[in-house]
Design an enzyme around this catalytic site. Structure first.
Site, PDB file in Angstrom:
ATOM      1  N   HIS A   1      -9.942   5.449   0.049  1.00  0.00           N
ATOM      2  CA  HIS A   1      -8.935   5.252   1.093  1.00  0.00           C
ATOM      3  C   HIS A   1      -9.400   5.821   2.426  1.00  0.00           C
ATOM      4  O   HIS A   1     -10.323   6.622   2.466  1.00  0.00           O
ATOM      5  CB  HIS A   1      -7.626   5.950   0.703  1.00  0.00           C
ATOM      6  CG  HIS A   1      -6.851   5.204  -0.327  1.00  0.00           C
ATOM      7  ND1 HIS A   1      -5.503   5.364  -0.509  1.00  0.00           N
ATOM      8  CD2 HIS A   1      -7.247   4.281  -1.243  1.00  0.00           C
ATOM      9  CE1 HIS A   1      -5.098   4.580  -1.497  1.00  0.00           C
ATOM     10  NE2 HIS A   1      -6.131   3.918  -1.963  1.00  0.00           N
TER      11      HIS A   1
ATOM     12  N   GLU B   1      -3.074  -0.250  -8.543  1.00  0.00           N
ATOM     13  CA  GLU B   1      -3.913   0.874  -8.142  1.00  0.00           C
ATOM     14  C   GLU B   1      -3.066   2.141  -8.207  1.00  0.00           C
ATOM     15  O   GLU B   1      -1.898   2.128  -7.842  1.00  0.00           O
ATOM     16  CB  GLU B   1      -4.430   0.679  -6.706  1.00  0.00           C
ATOM     17  CG  GLU B   1      -5.062   1.952  -6.141  1.00  0.00           C
ATOM     18  CD  GLU B   1      -5.982   1.711  -4.962  1.00  0.00           C
ATOM     19  OE1 GLU B   1      -6.773   0.747  -5.003  1.00  0.00           O
ATOM     20  OE2 GLU B   1      -5.907   2.492  -3.998  1.00  0.00           O
TER      21      GLU B   1
ATOM     22  N   ASP C   1       0.826  -1.212   0.000  1.00  0.00           N
ATOM     23  CA  ASP C   1       0.000   0.000   0.000  1.00  0.00           C
ATOM     24  C   ASP C   1       0.862   1.265   0.000  1.00  0.00           C
ATOM     25  O   ASP C   1       1.878   1.327   0.687  1.00  0.00           O
ATOM     26  CB  ASP C   1      -0.892  -0.037   1.257  1.00  0.00           C
ATOM     27  CG  ASP C   1      -2.080   0.895   1.135  1.00  0.00           C
ATOM     28  OD1 ASP C   1      -2.272   1.481   0.057  1.00  0.00           O
ATOM     29  OD2 ASP C   1      -2.818   1.029   2.128  1.00  0.00           O
TER      30      ASP C   1
ATOM     31  N   LYS D   1      -8.626   9.463  10.031  1.00  0.00           N
ATOM     32  CA  LYS D   1      -8.499   8.066  10.451  1.00  0.00           C
ATOM     33  C   LYS D   1      -9.473   7.698  11.570  1.00  0.00           C
ATOM     34  O   LYS D   1      -9.579   8.413  12.561  1.00  0.00           O
ATOM     35  CB  LYS D   1      -7.078   7.794  10.956  1.00  0.00           C
ATOM     36  CG  LYS D   1      -5.982   8.154   9.960  1.00  0.00           C
ATOM     37  CD  LYS D   1      -5.898   7.150   8.843  1.00  0.00           C
ATOM     38  CE  LYS D   1      -4.909   7.599   7.784  1.00  0.00           C
ATOM     39  NZ  LYS D   1      -4.852   6.733   6.635  1.00  0.00           N
TER      40      LYS D   1
HETATM   41 ZN    ZN Z   1      -4.507   6.685   0.674  1.00  0.00          ZN
END
Ligand code: ZN
Length: 454
Positions: A305, A231, A137, A273
């Protein structure tokens, strides 16, 4: 040593019976009969995982982004697999069980070997045979891409943020005026216009990033040597991605032969987050409609995300994309792990909470959050039974969310771990509670996305 077999982990192989067992302080892999493994009782290490992936292909990662619905659930601690798997036994979406950024690896002191192996052991233990992905990621460097690919990761998230120039000062290698200048494109009725300097602007902002993405793709993916989904992430910017920008990036990638499965734009509002969406859900819905249309037009999926806990906008994501999406969650499994500490071991939780308050300024360097720590109730005034409710409080959630690396790596004066050892022993003793908490919490994500049940 007393061994307690995990019943679903029992797999027969010609001449042998192989299973995972609880050996008290840890799990082990047992091989009865023919010697497929070096010993009868084997540690759950990288060598054991490699052998398992060879013998049982369902324990190795596969490409999952081609599935209509895919969800990344990074397992920050290496213990969330069984709880995550329960969700994907129930819902018709495929999981990316192994998903970490290099930043998370560093903050948790883990390796990609360990991240991948944890997923392999979890799917074997739970007999989850539907397939799972492994995502390197937010990769920005060639060495990190090579690291992920060398282990067989099946998804690369190429983070272009360091090559995006908000002031439009970037250079682009391609002569593209004739393709876009002064033109308006119709995408399912949405007008995407490149007029009055818009092309010069988007080229200056994204040109260098596109050259960077193309170079990485040509070097690592094009040959087909690695079976891997790509991605493109352009979400780590200060301003939301405009429709013209998403269109331009997708059109140029396509024209230059870069096959992407997903693109992650930065959406309007705030995706902080571990807490719900901050912003106007109606405005989000309008923008998601255009982004989803652009994605359909070019044949990729929108990737969302920081998708943990964005409950107020999940229905929009599900509807506007017509149930074709990738959503990434990460730290919420850590918060669930800490919630059960607050429920069952209040003294330990209090100690960690106070440490997190002390460490907050340090942790904040790594994450963008608007936490107001002065608004968090003083734990000294709370009864034990009130501690779990802190996990309903956005400020307290973010406090614990972003300090995970410092909590896990904190040391005593003698160099021993301050919390890590006690936490992992606690989670081991409360594995059922943890799996149940994840099933409920991540299940709520899929439910609100509108994901059908299997
Ligand atoms: Zn991200």
């Amino acid at each position: 040593m007393e061994l307690k077999k995990y019943p679903l982990s029992e797999h027969a192989l010609e001449g042998a019976l192989i299973y995972i067992a609880d050996a008290g302080d840890r799990d082990v892999l047992v091989c009865e009969g023919k010697a497929y493994f070096p010993r009868r009782i084997n540690e759950l290490d990288h060598e054991t995982a490699n052998t398992l992936r060879r013998l049982f292909p369902f324990t190795a990662p596969v490409r999952v982004l081609g599935n209509r619905r895919s969800v990344g659930v990074g397992d920050r601690l290496g213990i969330a697999g069984p709880g995550h798997i329960r969700v994907f036994e129930k819902y018709d979406a495929l999981p990316v069980l192994a998903q970490q950024s290099i930043r998370e690896l560093n903050l948790t002191n883990r390796t990609y070997e360990d991240v991948l192996d944890s997923s392999t052991f979890a799917v074997f233990r739970e007999n989850f045979t539907r397939g799972f992905g492994a995502d390197g990621d937010h990769l920005k460097k060639e060495e990190d891409i090579e690291y992920a690919l060398s282990l067989g990761f099946t998804m690369l998230t190429l983070d272009l943020s360091e090559h995006i120039h908000a002031d439009a000062s970037g250079k682009y290698s391609q002569d593209i005026d004739a393709l876009y200048e002064g033109k308006t494109f119709d995408v399912e009725g949405h007008k995407i216009a490149f007029e009055t300097g818009e092309l010069a602007r988007v080229r200056g902002v994204y040109g260098e990033a596109l050259d960077f993405a193309c170079a990485l793709y040509d070097k690592y993916i094009k040959s087909g040597e690695h079976d891997c989904d790509v991605e493109i992430s352009i979400d780590e910017t200060d301003t939301p991605t405009k429709p013209s920008e998403h269109y331009f990036v997708a059109a140029e990638l396509k024209r230059r032969g870069v096959e992407v499965r997903t693109i992650a734009p930065r959406f309007i509002g705030e995706f902080q987050k571990g807490i719900d969406y901050i912003g106007d859900p109606a405005k989000f819905d309008e923008e998601m409609a255009v982004h989803a249309a652009i994605a359909r037009h070019f044949g990729h999926k929108v990737s969302v995300h920081s998708g943990s806990d964005k409950f107020s906008v999940f229905p929009s994501v599900g509807a506007q994309t017509r149930q074709t999406y990738h959503v990434k969650t990460a730290g919420t499994n850590w918060l669930e792990a800490m919630r059960i500490v607050a429920e069952h071991e209040p003294a330990l939780y209090r100690e960690i909470h106070l440490f997190a308050l002390e460490s907050f300024d340090e942790a904040r360097k790594y994450y963008h959050v608007t936490t107001d720590i002065s608004a968090i109730p003083d734990v000294k005034t709370l009864a034990d039974a009130q501690l779990p409710a802190l996990f309903e409080d956005d400020n307290a959630r973010q406090l614990i969310h972003i300090t995970y690396g410092l909590i896990l790596n904190a040391k005593n004066a003698d160099g021993s771990d301050r919390f890590r050892t006690r936490l992992y022993a606690f989670w081991r003793a409360h594995a059922q509670e943890y799996a149940a908490a994840l099933e409920k919490h991540i299940g709520k994500h899929l439910e609100l996305l509108g994901c059908p049940k299997r």
